[in-house]
Design a protein around this motif. Structure first.
Motif, PDB file in Angstrom:
ATOM      1  N   GLN A   1       0.834  -1.205   0.000  1.00  0.00           N
ATOM      2  CA  GLN A   1       0.000   0.000   0.000  1.00  0.00           C
ATOM      3  C   GLN A   1       0.870   1.257   0.000  1.00  0.00           C
ATOM      4  OE1 GLN A   1      -3.277   0.329   2.655  1.00  0.00           O
ATOM      5  NE2 GLN A   1      -4.247  -1.562   1.987  1.00  0.00           N
ATOM      6  N   ILE A   2       1.926   1.252   0.802  1.00  0.00           N
ATOM      7  CA  ILE A   2       2.841   2.402   0.829  1.00  0.00           C
ATOM      8  C   ILE A   2       3.431   2.638  -0.559  1.00  0.00           C
ATOM      9  CG2 ILE A   2       5.063   3.241   1.709  1.00  0.00           C
ATOM     10  CD1 ILE A   2       4.386   1.626   4.315  1.00  0.00           C
ATOM     11  N   HIS A   3       3.922   1.581  -1.181  1.00  0.00           N
ATOM     12  CA  HIS A   3       4.570   1.716  -2.486  1.00  0.00           C
ATOM     13  C   HIS A   3       3.560   2.107  -3.563  1.00  0.00           C
ATOM     14  CE1 HIS A   3       8.751   0.066  -1.762  1.00  0.00           C
ATOM     15  NE2 HIS A   3       8.160   0.000  -0.575  1.00  0.00           N
ATOM     16  N   HIS A   4       2.345   1.605  -3.459  1.00  0.00           N
ATOM     17  CA  HIS A   4       1.304   1.974  -4.414  1.00  0.00           C
ATOM     18  C   HIS A   4       0.982   3.466  -4.319  1.00  0.00           C
ATOM     19  CE1 HIS A   4      -2.452   1.861  -6.701  1.00  0.00           C
ATOM     20  NE2 HIS A   4      -3.030   2.495  -5.681  1.00  0.00           N
ATOM     21  N   LYS A   5       0.829   3.963  -3.094  1.00  0.00           N
ATOM     22  CA  LYS A   5       0.483   5.380  -2.910  1.00  0.00           C
ATOM     23  C   LYS A   5       1.617   6.294  -3.374  1.00  0.00           C
ATOM     24  CE  LYS A   5      -0.871   4.957   1.460  1.00  0.00           C
ATOM     25  NZ  LYS A   5      -1.434   5.294   2.789  1.00  0.00           N
ATOM     26  N   VAL A   6       2.853   5.917  -3.064  1.00  0.00           N
ATOM     27  CA  VAL A   6       3.990   6.739  -3.480  1.00  0.00           C
ATOM     28  C   VAL A   6       4.149   6.704  -5.006  1.00  0.00           C
ATOM     29  CG1 VAL A   6       6.504   6.967  -3.378  1.00  0.00           C
ATOM     30  CG2 VAL A   6       5.201   6.541  -1.276  1.00  0.00           C
ATOM     31  N   ALA A   7       3.994   5.529  -5.601  1.00  0.00           N
ATOM     32  CA  ALA A   7       4.101   5.419  -7.062  1.00  0.00           C
ATOM     33  C   ALA A   7       3.026   6.264  -7.750  1.00  0.00           C
ATOM     34  CB  ALA A   7       3.985   3.956  -7.485  1.00  0.00           C
ATOM     35  N   LYS A   8       1.829   6.220  -7.206  1.00  0.00           N
ATOM     36  CA  LYS A   8       0.734   7.024  -7.772  1.00  0.00           C
ATOM     37  C   LYS A   8       1.042   8.513  -7.672  1.00  0.00           C
ATOM     38  CE  LYS A   8      -4.301   7.603  -7.487  1.00  0.00           C
ATOM     39  NZ  LYS A   8      -5.527   7.189  -6.743  1.00  0.00           N
ATOM     40  N   ALA A   9       1.600   8.934  -6.536  1.00  0.00           N
ATOM     41  CA  ALA A   9       1.964  10.345  -6.358  1.00  0.00           C
ATOM     42  C   ALA A   9       3.079  10.755  -7.319  1.00  0.00           C
ATOM     43  CB  ALA A   9       2.391  10.592  -4.911  1.00  0.00           C
ATOM     44  N   LEU A  10       3.978   9.808  -7.635  1.00  0.00           N
ATOM     45  CA  LEU A  10       5.043  10.085  -8.596  1.00  0.00           C
ATOM     46  C   LEU A  10       4.542  10.061 -10.038  1.00  0.00           C
ATOM     47  CD1 LEU A  10       7.978   7.896  -7.207  1.00  0.00           C
ATOM     48  CD2 LEU A  10       7.957  10.392  -7.354  1.00  0.00           C
ATOM     49  N   GLY A  11       3.385   9.420 -10.245  1.00  0.00           N
ATOM     50  CA  GLY A  11       2.885   9.242 -11.603  1.00  0.00           C
ATOM     51  C   GLY A  11       3.656   8.188 -12.364  1.00  0.00           C
ATOM     52  N   GLU A  12       4.201   7.206 -11.630  1.00  0.00           N
ATOM     53  CA  GLU A  12       5.040   6.169 -12.235  1.00  0.00           C
ATOM     54  C   GLU A  12       4.611   4.773 -11.777  1.00  0.00           C
ATOM     55  OE1 GLU A  12       7.726   6.417 -14.322  1.00  0.00           O
ATOM     56  OE2 GLU A  12       7.486   8.594 -14.503  1.00  0.00           O
ATOM     57  N   LYS A  13       4.914   3.769 -12.589  1.00  0.00           N
ATOM     58  CA  LYS A  13       4.786   2.371 -12.190  1.00  0.00           C
ATOM     59  C   LYS A  13       6.187   1.807 -11.984  1.00  0.00           C
ATOM     60  CE  LYS A  13       0.368   1.168 -14.349  1.00  0.00           C
ATOM     61  NZ  LYS A  13      -0.323   0.240 -15.276  1.00  0.00           N
ATOM     62  N   PRO A  14       6.396   1.034 -10.911  1.00  0.00           N
ATOM     63  CA  PRO A  14       7.738   0.495 -10.665  1.00  0.00           C
ATOM     64  C   PRO A  14       8.209  -0.402 -11.819  1.00  0.00           C
ATOM     65  CG  PRO A  14       6.354   0.232  -8.727  1.00  0.00           C
ATOM     66  CD  PRO A  14       5.452   0.656  -9.850  1.00  0.00           C
ATOM     67  N   LEU A  15       9.480  -0.267 -12.145  1.00  0.00           N
ATOM     68  CA  LEU A  15      10.082  -1.183 -13.113  1.00  0.00           C
ATOM     69  C   LEU A  15      10.257  -2.570 -12.504  1.00  0.00           C
ATOM     70  CD1 LEU A  15      12.954   1.064 -14.546  1.00  0.00           C
ATOM     71  CD2 LEU A  15      10.865   0.373 -15.750  1.00  0.00           C
ATOM     72  N   ALA A  16      10.540  -2.595 -11.227  1.00  0.00           N
ATOM     73  CA  ALA A  16      10.750  -3.872 -10.521  1.00  0.00           C
ATOM     74  C   ALA A  16      10.528  -3.649  -9.038  1.00  0.00           C
ATOM     75  CB  ALA A  16      12.162  -4.396 -10.773  1.00  0.00           C
ATOM     76  N   MET A  17      10.200  -4.736  -8.337  1.00  0.00           N
ATOM     77  CA  MET A  17      10.034  -4.690  -6.883  1.00  0.00           C
ATOM     78  C   MET A  17      10.717  -5.910  -6.275  1.00  0.00           C
ATOM     79  SD  MET A  17       6.533  -4.618  -4.537  1.00  0.00           S
ATOM     80  CE  MET A  17       6.163  -2.881  -4.747  1.00  0.00           C
ATOM     81  N   VAL A  18      11.456  -5.686  -5.193  1.00  0.00           N
ATOM     82  CA  VAL A  18      12.110  -6.770  -4.459  1.00  0.00           C
ATOM     83  C   VAL A  18      11.685  -6.654  -3.004  1.00  0.00           C
ATOM     84  CG1 VAL A  18      14.304  -7.821  -3.782  1.00  0.00           C
ATOM     85  CG2 VAL A  18      14.118  -6.648  -5.988  1.00  0.00           C
ATOM     86  N   GLU A  19      11.313  -7.766  -2.381  1.00  0.00           N
ATOM     87  CA  GLU A  19      10.986  -7.730  -0.951  1.00  0.00           C
ATOM     88  C   GLU A  19      11.399  -9.035  -0.290  1.00  0.00           C
ATOM     89  OE1 GLU A  19       6.833  -7.811   0.377  1.00  0.00           O
ATOM     90  OE2 GLU A  19       6.242  -8.238  -1.687  1.00  0.00           O
ATOM     91  N   ASN A  20      11.681  -8.947   0.984  1.00  0.00           N
ATOM     92  CA  ASN A  20      11.958 -10.145   1.788  1.00  0.00           C
ATOM     93  C   ASN A  20      11.608  -9.832   3.236  1.00  0.00           C
ATOM     94  OD1 ASN A  20      14.912  -8.714   1.500  1.00  0.00           O
ATOM     95  ND2 ASN A  20      14.589  -9.521   3.552  1.00  0.00           N
ATOM     96  N   HIS A  21      11.361 -10.861   4.016  1.00  0.00           N
ATOM     97  CA  HIS A  21      11.036 -10.628   5.408  1.00  0.00           C
ATOM     98  C   HIS A  21      11.980 -11.370   6.348  1.00  0.00           C
ATOM     99  CE1 HIS A  21       8.772 -14.068   3.995  1.00  0.00           C
ATOM    100  NE2 HIS A  21       8.209 -14.339   5.147  1.00  0.00           N
ATOM    101  N   HIS A  22      11.962 -10.886   7.594  1.00  0.00           N
ATOM    102  CA  HIS A  22      12.691 -11.546   8.683  1.00  0.00           C
ATOM    103  C   HIS A  22      11.699 -11.644   9.848  1.00  0.00           C
ATOM    104  CE1 HIS A  22      13.754  -7.172   8.482  1.00  0.00           C
ATOM    105  NE2 HIS A  22      13.363  -7.183   9.735  1.00  0.00           N
ATOM    106  N   ASN A  23      12.144 -12.008  11.021  1.00  0.00           N
ATOM    107  CA  ASN A  23      11.223 -12.205  12.155  1.00  0.00           C
ATOM    108  C   ASN A  23      10.078 -13.148  11.759  1.00  0.00           C
ATOM    109  OD1 ASN A  23      12.853 -10.298  13.317  1.00  0.00           O
ATOM    110  ND2 ASN A  23      11.242  -8.838  13.806  1.00  0.00           N
ATOM    111  N   PHE A  24      10.462 -14.354  11.392  1.00  0.00           N
ATOM    112  CA  PHE A  24       9.495 -15.307  10.848  1.00  0.00           C
ATOM    113  C   PHE A  24      10.038 -16.718  11.035  1.00  0.00           C
ATOM    114  CE2 PHE A  24       6.509 -16.768   7.466  1.00  0.00           C
ATOM    115  CZ  PHE A  24       5.397 -16.041   7.862  1.00  0.00           C
ATOM    116  N   ALA A  25       9.167 -17.710  10.817  1.00  0.00           N
ATOM    117  CA  ALA A  25       9.581 -19.118  10.847  1.00  0.00           C
ATOM    118  C   ALA A  25       9.087 -19.791   9.576  1.00  0.00           C
ATOM    119  CB  ALA A  25       9.027 -19.822  12.079  1.00  0.00           C
TER     120      ALA A  25
END
Length: 469
Positions: A320-344
């Motif tokens: 949601q954060i990235h969607h709102k910021v991208a919309k404000a920029l008027g751009e669509k991301p070329l790529a997205m990378v994500e990973n998590h920690h604190n997990f099993a």
């Protein structure tokens, strides 16, 4: 009209109902068939069933409760302290000379748990609660709520935009305004009009008792960020070589990087199930926060489902954060990378299925993309895992603290922080002395200790950083 009952598991335990599946069964039956009855009426009825369950075995509504009471013991089980192993399991330490003794001591204790099979300590490790931050612990058929941590599913998320580097300088005011307008930080902070998301419709919110009471908070907080070291920042990503998965040409791009987790939802899940685990599997004082729940139990399965829900919720917050910021920029991301920690995770290691806890550690299986941030004046790294077995396919989740929060507040001044930010061309919106760059280890040194764990695909240099006030 008479007030409907609001029965809870605590009410049943007061009556003498035993821990276990019977609690959720009784709650389900009373909600389904007696939802219009008064609280006093349902408590009176449940007490009668508890005292004489055989009298209700043929009752159409209450037979399910009665059947389990006949089969299960009425008294709450007495729990005896579980001893640790005399000898610990072996584990690998990366960058040992730069890891504080407290973190190593915590890992030594964790490797003496009866359920522990393997472990590793990452080069950004420092002391935490139970399992150290940067600790990786593999156990058999069990999950340790505090081995996952309070901020369940905390993660990194990076978006690359088809905008040149000089956007950061030519449109700095616009970018600052976007971060201030489109983000919300701080413990307990909520949106007046939050965005919807499919994760909020998940059946776990209806089926798991602890989650039922957390749904409204999850709705109000989705898309927000926590306090402490959580951030959303603009910077420059330098992609040094072709990468099939990223699918962007080498070059320098405007990028958005965020770090936060599952908000009040994850914290409440962690608190509830940690207390339950400490009751179910009491351990010696030095290991009490490493209490586990067997995955063969209802409580273990409920935590597992709740943990996975919290992880997906954390991901939805970032999206949601990235969607709102991208919309404000008027751009669509070329790529997205994500990973998590604190997990099993359920993973296969040496031919066995194990539950691998990564508390402040990044998954780094062979070919897996991830992000390892530095501090606000140091670069972060887009990495690809090498699948190193001795590290249990893991890497550090950042630079790691070299000062505690209190040490940082007591030894760093605002003028020192401002000078460091100025020297490195960093604009900080919010933040505090406890998150000053000087409170963190040298990310380059940390990366040097894990060359066998990850390969670097690109670098990210922060420029405009948004944190809690």
């Amino acid at each position: 009209m008479a007030k409907k009952h609001s029965l809870t598991g605590k009410d049943l335990r007061r009556l003498g109902y035993p821990e276990g599946k019977i609690i959720s069964i009784a709650l389900e039956v009373m909600q389904r068939d007696f939802r219009h009855s008064k609280q006093s009426e349902v408590l009176d009825l449940l007490e009668k069933v508890l005292k004489s369950p055989k009298d209700y075995l043929h009752n159409a509504s209450l037979n399910k409760i009665a059947k389990h009471l006949v089969e299960e013991p009425k008294a709450v089980e007495e729990y005896v302290e579980i001893p640790l192993r005399e000898e610990r399991k072996e584990y690998a330490i990366f960058g040992m000379e730069h890891i504080e003794p407290g973190a190593i001591n915590q890992m030594e204790v964790a490797m003496r748990l009866p359920v522990s099979v393997a472990g590793a300590l990452m080069p950004d490790a420092h002391q935490g609660y139970g399992l150290p931050i940067g600790g990786v612990l593999a156990v058999e058929n069990a999950v340790i709520p505090f081995g996952v941590g309070v901020d369940i599913g905390c993660r990194m998320c990076l978006s690359l935009f088809d905008l040149p580097e000089h956007t950061l300088y030519g449109e700095a005011s616009k970018l600052k305004n976007i971060l201030q307008r489109e983000t919300l930080f701080g413990a307990g902070r909520e949106f007046a009009k939050p965005m919807d998301d499919e994760v909020l419709s998940r059946k776990e919110f209806r089926e798991i008792p602890i989650l039922k009471g957390l749904h409204s908070k999850a709705v109000r907080q989705i898309g927000s960020s926590g306090s402490g070291n959580h951030f959303v920042e603009f910077g420059v990503v330098d992609i040094s070589a072709e990468d099939k998965e990223l699918d962007v040409p080498p070059g320098r791009y405007l990028a958005l990087l965020s770090h936060s987790g599952s908000r009040g939802l994850g914290a409440s899940i962690a608190d509830h199930f940690t207390k339950l685990a400490m009751h179910k599997t009491p351990l010696p004082r030095e290991a009490k926060h490493l209490a586990w729940l067997s995955l063969d139990t209802e409580e273990g399965q409920q935590y597992w489902l709740s943990m996975n829900l919290a992880g997906d919720y954390a991901s939805a917050c970032h999206h949601q954060i990235h969607h709102k910021v991208a919309k404000a920029l008027g751009e669509k991301p070329l790529a997205m990378v994500e990973n998590h920690h604190n997990f099993a995770w359920k993973e296969a290691h040496e031919g066995r299925e194990l539950i691998v806890h990564r508390k402040g550690a990044t998954p780094a299986g062979k070919g897996v993309l991830g992000i390892i941030p530095g501090s606000m004046t140091q670069p972060g790294f887009v990495v690809r895992g090498r699948g190193e077995a001795t590290a249990l396919d893991s890497a550090s989740h950042g630079a790691g603290r070299r000062m505690s929060r209190s040490q940082a507040k007591n030894s760093i001044t605002h003028s020192q922080l401002n000078q460091v930010l100025k020297d490195n061309g960093i604009t900080l919106l919010g933040g505090g002395l406890d998150e000053a760059p000087m409170a963190y280890k040298d990310i380059h040194q940390v990366m040097s200790f894990q060359q066998d764990l990850v390969e670097v695909v690109g670098t990210f240099q922060p420029k405009i950083v948004r944190m809690d006030e």
